[in-house]
Structures are given as C-alpha cells and as structure tokens.
Design an enzyme around this catalytic site. Structure first.
Site, PDB file in Angstrom:
ATOM      1  N   HIS A 105       6.561  18.584 -27.933  1.00 22.58           N
ATOM      2  CA  HIS A 105       7.130  18.683 -26.583  1.00 22.58           C
ATOM      3  C   HIS A 105       8.642  18.766 -26.715  1.00 22.58           C
ATOM      4  O   HIS A 105       9.231  18.017 -27.484  1.00 22.58           O
ATOM      5  CB  HIS A 105       6.736  17.433 -25.780  1.00 22.58           C
ATOM      6  CG  HIS A 105       7.111  17.518 -24.340  1.00 22.58           C
ATOM      7  ND1 HIS A 105       8.398  17.353 -23.890  1.00 22.58           N
ATOM      8  CD2 HIS A 105       6.363  17.761 -23.238  1.00 22.58           C
ATOM      9  CE1 HIS A 105       8.414  17.489 -22.577  1.00 22.58           C
ATOM     10  NE2 HIS A 105       7.203  17.745 -22.160  1.00 22.58           N
ATOM     11  N   CYS A 159       7.037  23.460 -22.276  1.00 24.50           N
ATOM     12  CA  CYS A 159       7.311  22.752 -21.027  1.00 24.50           C
ATOM     13  C   CYS A 159       8.427  23.487 -20.295  1.00 24.50           C
ATOM     14  O   CYS A 159       9.589  23.429 -20.699  1.00 24.50           O
ATOM     15  CB  CYS A 159       7.703  21.304 -21.303  1.00 24.50           C
ATOM     16  SG  CYS A 159       8.172  20.420 -19.793  1.00 24.50           S
ATOM     17  N   HIS A 195       3.087  23.003 -20.003  1.00 25.29           N
ATOM     18  CA  HIS A 195       3.510  22.140 -18.895  1.00 25.29           C
ATOM     19  C   HIS A 195       4.253  23.029 -17.912  1.00 25.29           C
ATOM     20  O   HIS A 195       5.319  23.550 -18.259  1.00 25.29           O
ATOM     21  CB  HIS A 195       4.511  21.079 -19.395  1.00 25.29           C
ATOM     22  CG  HIS A 195       3.878  19.948 -20.135  1.00 25.29           C
ATOM     23  ND1 HIS A 195       4.608  18.875 -20.581  1.00 25.29           N
ATOM     24  CD2 HIS A 195       2.599  19.711 -20.496  1.00 25.29           C
ATOM     25  CE1 HIS A 195       3.800  18.027 -21.193  1.00 25.29           C
ATOM     26  NE2 HIS A 195       2.575  18.509 -21.171  1.00 25.29           N
ATOM     27  N   ASP A 252       2.974  20.046 -14.220  1.00 22.73           N
ATOM     28  CA  ASP A 252       3.746  18.930 -14.741  1.00 22.73           C
ATOM     29  C   ASP A 252       4.520  18.305 -13.586  1.00 22.73           C
ATOM     30  O   ASP A 252       5.229  18.996 -12.861  1.00 22.73           O
ATOM     31  CB  ASP A 252       4.688  19.438 -15.823  1.00 22.73           C
ATOM     32  CG  ASP A 252       5.231  18.300 -16.668  1.00 22.73           C
ATOM     33  OD1 ASP A 252       4.665  17.198 -16.616  1.00 22.73           O
ATOM     34  OD2 ASP A 252       6.221  18.518 -17.379  1.00 22.73           O
ATOM     35  N   HIS A 253       4.350  17.052 -13.430  1.00 28.99           N
ATOM     36  CA  HIS A 253       5.011  16.286 -12.362  1.00 28.99           C
ATOM     37  C   HIS A 253       4.663  16.863 -10.990  1.00 28.99           C
ATOM     38  O   HIS A 253       4.113  17.943 -10.880  1.00 28.99           O
ATOM     39  CB  HIS A 253       6.536  16.274 -12.526  1.00 28.99           C
ATOM     40  CG  HIS A 253       6.975  15.734 -13.849  1.00 28.99           C
ATOM     41  ND1 HIS A 253       8.288  15.643 -14.224  1.00 28.99           N
ATOM     42  CD2 HIS A 253       6.264  15.238 -14.895  1.00 28.99           C
ATOM     43  CE1 HIS A 253       8.369  15.126 -15.440  1.00 28.99           C
ATOM     44  NE2 HIS A 253       7.151  14.877 -15.865  1.00 28.99           N
ATOM     45  N   TYR A 295       3.996  11.390 -11.430  1.00 28.71           N
ATOM     46  CA  TYR A 295       2.548  11.581 -11.561  1.00 28.71           C
ATOM     47  C   TYR A 295       1.772  11.173 -10.313  1.00 28.71           C
ATOM     48  O   TYR A 295       0.816  10.411 -10.363  1.00 28.71           O
ATOM     49  CB  TYR A 295       2.047  10.905 -12.850  1.00 28.71           C
ATOM     50  CG  TYR A 295       2.576  11.671 -14.039  1.00 28.71           C
ATOM     51  CD1 TYR A 295       1.895  12.779 -14.519  1.00 28.71           C
ATOM     52  CD2 TYR A 295       3.800  11.350 -14.614  1.00 28.71           C
ATOM     53  CE1 TYR A 295       2.400  13.534 -15.568  1.00 28.71           C
ATOM     54  CE2 TYR A 295       4.318  12.103 -15.667  1.00 28.71           C
ATOM     55  CZ  TYR A 295       3.612  13.195 -16.133  1.00 28.71           C
ATOM     56  OH  TYR A 295       4.117  13.952 -17.154  1.00 28.71           O
TER      57      TYR A 295
HETATM   58  C1  DNO Z   1       7.000  13.427 -18.956  1.00 26.20           C
HETATM   59  C2  DNO Z   1       6.447  14.010 -20.141  1.00 26.20           C
HETATM   60  C3  DNO Z   1       6.947  13.421 -21.440  1.00 26.20           C
HETATM   61  C4  DNO Z   1       6.018  13.887 -22.521  1.00 26.20           C
HETATM   62  C5  DNO Z   1       6.342  13.413 -23.874  1.00 26.20           C
HETATM   63  C6  DNO Z   1       5.532  14.182 -24.879  1.00 26.20           C
HETATM   64  O1  DNO Z   1       6.505  13.623 -17.914  1.00 26.20           O
HETATM   65  O2  DNO Z   1       6.506  15.373 -20.120  1.00 26.20           O
HETATM   66  O3  DNO Z   1       6.927  12.050 -21.373  1.00 26.20           O
HETATM   67  O4  DNO Z   1       4.750  13.408 -22.269  1.00 26.20           O
HETATM   68  O5  DNO Z   1       7.669  13.539 -24.143  1.00 26.20           O
HETATM   69  O6  DNO Z   1       5.513  13.513 -26.083  1.00 26.20           O
END
Ligand code: DNO
Length: 397
Positions: A237, A275, A302, A355-356, A372
């Site tokens: 990531h 991401c 992501h 993501d989020h 989340y």
């Molecule tokens: C946050 C995430 C990060 C991710 C880590 C992966 O929302 O995208 O915390 O899970 O960095 O190791």
C-alpha cells in the site's frame, strides 16, 4: 466479456459496528480484513485464521484479501533481530496460504500508518470527511513535538501559518489534534504518547529514504521468493500522505518508487495495492498513466478521491469527485483487465474496495473507525460499480 471487479468491503472484525450482514446488503461479495488483535510481528495461527474465515463465510461472504499483515519496525529499521521477524512473516503467509487466502496487503510507512489531522471535517451538506491540513501537521511538528530539524524544513511562511493555526485552537482541540496524528494502527483504538513517538523517531536517526528503500528491498528479497512458492500475492500500500512527515522518510509515494520496489524482487508475488486516494494526494502522480504502465502488478484496488489544496492539504471528496479523474482511472483499470483476459491471465476480477466514505445519514449513530462508515462507503461502492458497468458496456460490449 471479461469478469467484473471483485467488490469488497473492509471489515475490522467482530468489534466493527458495521456488521457482516450490513456489508452483505451493500452488494459487496467479499471481505478485506486482518487479525487486528495480533500484534505486528507475531505469527497468525491457522486456528485464528480459520475462525475468522468461518465467521465471514457464515455471513455468505468470502475473505479475499488480508489488509494488512503489518511489517515489524525491526525490519523497517534493519535492527539485528530482523531475520526473526522475516521468518515470522513468512510463517503467517504459510498459514494464510493453508487457508487459501492469497492476497496480502502491507505497507512500509515508518512508525505511523496513514495520517490525518481532522477526522470530522464537515462539508457544506453536513457530511463528515477526513482531512489532512498541512498547517495543522506543521503546528504539531514544530510546537507540540518540538522537533528541532522541523524548524529547518518548514519555510518561515509555513511556520507563521502553523503558529497562527495553533494559537486558534482551544485546549480540547489541541488534544484532539494530537490524538488524530498519534493514532496507532488501523483497527485499534491505540494512540501513541508523545514520548513513545519520540522513542520511535530516534530509531530512525540515520535512516534516510535511500536506506529505507534498502531495508524494504531486504524484506522483499527475504519474503517474495517464499510467497511465490505458496501462491501468495503481496501488494504494498502506498504512503498516505505520499511524502515524508515528522522527519520520517517515505519510499512508496510515486511511480519511480513503485518501479524500484518491483525491480527489487521481480515476481508476480511482488505487487501493488493501487490506492488512488493515497497516490492522488500528489499532483505529479498521473494515476491513469500509472495504471497503464504498472497495471500488471496490481493485485488490489483502493478507489477513493481527494481534493488537493495548494499548500499540500487535502480532504476526502466524493468518490467520483475531487482532484483525480475517476472515469479515466476506471477506464485504465478496465483496459488492464482486458489485457489480462487477452493474455490468458485468470486474475481478472481484481478485488477493489470503495476506500473510505463520508459519514452520512445514519452513520452518525455509530462510532465507526474513521473513514469506515456504512452508508458513506455504500454510496461510494454504488457509484463505482455504476461507473465500471457504464464504461464496460460502452467500450467492451
Ligand atoms: C486506511 C488504509 C491504510 C492501509 C494500510 C495498508 O484507510 O488505507 O491504513 O490499510 O496502510 O497496510
């Protein structure tokens, strides 16, 4: 036509206020999770993995991605005991493979995982978003942490703005800022104290970006050949935010970094979590172009959008809005899927997660992990799957 992206949702485990049943109603078919209660560096046992897997299965879902098996600080700092932690990492991967869970996300950010200064930034419509406000981070670095080198790193103008920001905070707001920045690993409620954080910082004395990259290469060379044998695909990531912070180097922030990483141990097992939110916080990251060029290494997506501001600040926007062109990103992802299908690869349904998400509507009634929420992410997922389908039917029907 080739298969759709695999729609996943992150779930933090039994303590997550967003239940598996709620997740199954979003249309997601798979779960992204980790054994958050196991400390970084310890081996995940087959028993624990199976227990979690069965829980997910009993809700009609599949555990398709681990996010994350965290890398111990000893590996990041190349401490004498790093071999032992690499061995434990490999043991965890073996146990995951035994349970047929084969996509594993991790990151290589020193000390802190992702960093935000504000986890309740209100938008005009009342929704709550996450924000990284550069003057707030500078204020913390200069005047709360009192890191000496920071006075050389920030310009005079940045220092003045940071001071003004800090002077505008009441004691509760100041405490909140500290908590937000010192929040520990995702999926935990742990917060580092300033003293603990300073102790961690000391361990990075003498570790610049070049050295951290070497430490990452060492980790990859130790773990990737083993992962490859097991059929595990690791996917790093990127840094969030994608730049050094608080005097700590960061080495997974831009295209060149990703190439260095791939070249350190070329293998299908050495892949990327793409991401768009993290990478998109940098203006010089051309996201669709990066997918075109590095797509074959992407094992996990992501999808998220940030709105960048001129001073390096950003906040999390709606998934289809913000500074990155999600249409162009999705188009590049579909082109990558097509290439995979044409070349006979079977990993076409790349797992993706919204993501989020903002806190919206009923989300305010729950104390969810920052970013989340249920409704906010459901909205994101629904928009993203619509975008995917629309582009696909138009271009590949
Ligand atoms: C946050 C995430 C990060 C991710 C880590 C992966 O929302 O995208 O915390 O899970 O960095 O190791």
């Amino acid at each position: 036509m080739f298969s759709n992206l695999e729609q996943t949702f992150r779930w933090y485990g039994p303590s997550d206020p967003v239940s598996l049943q709620a997740i199954s109603q979003t249309g997601a078919t798979s779960i992204v999770t980790a054994l958050h209660h196991v400390p970084a560096g310890e081996v995940w046992t087959i028993d624990e993995i199976e227990k979690r897997k069965n829980l997910i299965r009993s809700a009609g879902l599949r555990w398709s991605v681990v996010e994350s098996v965290n890398v111990h600080e000893s590996i990041k700092t190349a401490s004498p005991d790093r071999e032992q932690y690499a061995e434990k990492y490999i043991a965890t991967l073996k146990n995951l493979a035994a349970s047929d869970i084969r996509i594993v996300c991790y990151n290589f950010m020193p000390v802190l995982d992702w960093t935000r200064t504000d986890i309740d930034f209100r938008l005009n419509n009342g929704a709550s978003a996450l924000r990284f406000h550069a003057p707030a981070l500078a204020a913390f670095d200069l005047f709360i942490l009192e890191r000496e080198a920071a006075f050389l790193e920030f310009s005079n103008e940045q220092q003045v703005l940071a001071k003004a920001y800090l002077d505008g905070l009441n004691p509760d707001e100041k405490k909140l800022l500290i908590n937000n920045i010192m929040a520990g690993l995702p999926g935990t409620k742990d917060v580092l104290t300033l003293e603990q954080f300073k102790g961690h910082l000391e361990k990075y004395t003498g570790i610049d970006a070049a050295q951290l990259k070497k430490n990452l290469a060492w980790f990859l060379q130790a773990v990737i050949p083993e992962a490859e044998k097991m059929g595990i695909r690791l996917c790093i990531h990127p840094d969030d935010p994608p730049c050094p912070i608080l005097g700590l180097p960061r080495v997974v922030s831009k295209e060149e970094d990703l190439l260095d990483l791939i070249n350190a141990s070329p293998s299908i097992a050495n892949g990327l979590t793409f991401c768009t939110g993290s990478l998109g916080a940098r203006r010089d990251n051309d996201l669709p172009g990066m997918i075109d060029r590095l797509g074959k290494h992407i094992h996990f997506l992501h999808l998220r959008n940030v709105k960048r501001e001129a001073d390096g600040s950003f906040y999390e926007d709606n998934h289809l809005e913000g500074s990155s062109d999600m249409y162009a990103i999705m188009k590049s992802i579909l082109a990558e899927q097509k290439r995979r299908a044409d070349s006979g690869r079977t990993d076409i349904a790349i797992p993706m997660r919204p993501d989020h998400g903002h806190k919206l509507l009923d989300d305010f009634n729950y104390d969810t992990f920052p970013g989340y929420s249920a409704v906010g992410r459901l909205k994101g997922l629904a928009e993203l799957r619509g975008l995917e389908l629309g582009i696909k039917k138009t271009l590949y029907a």
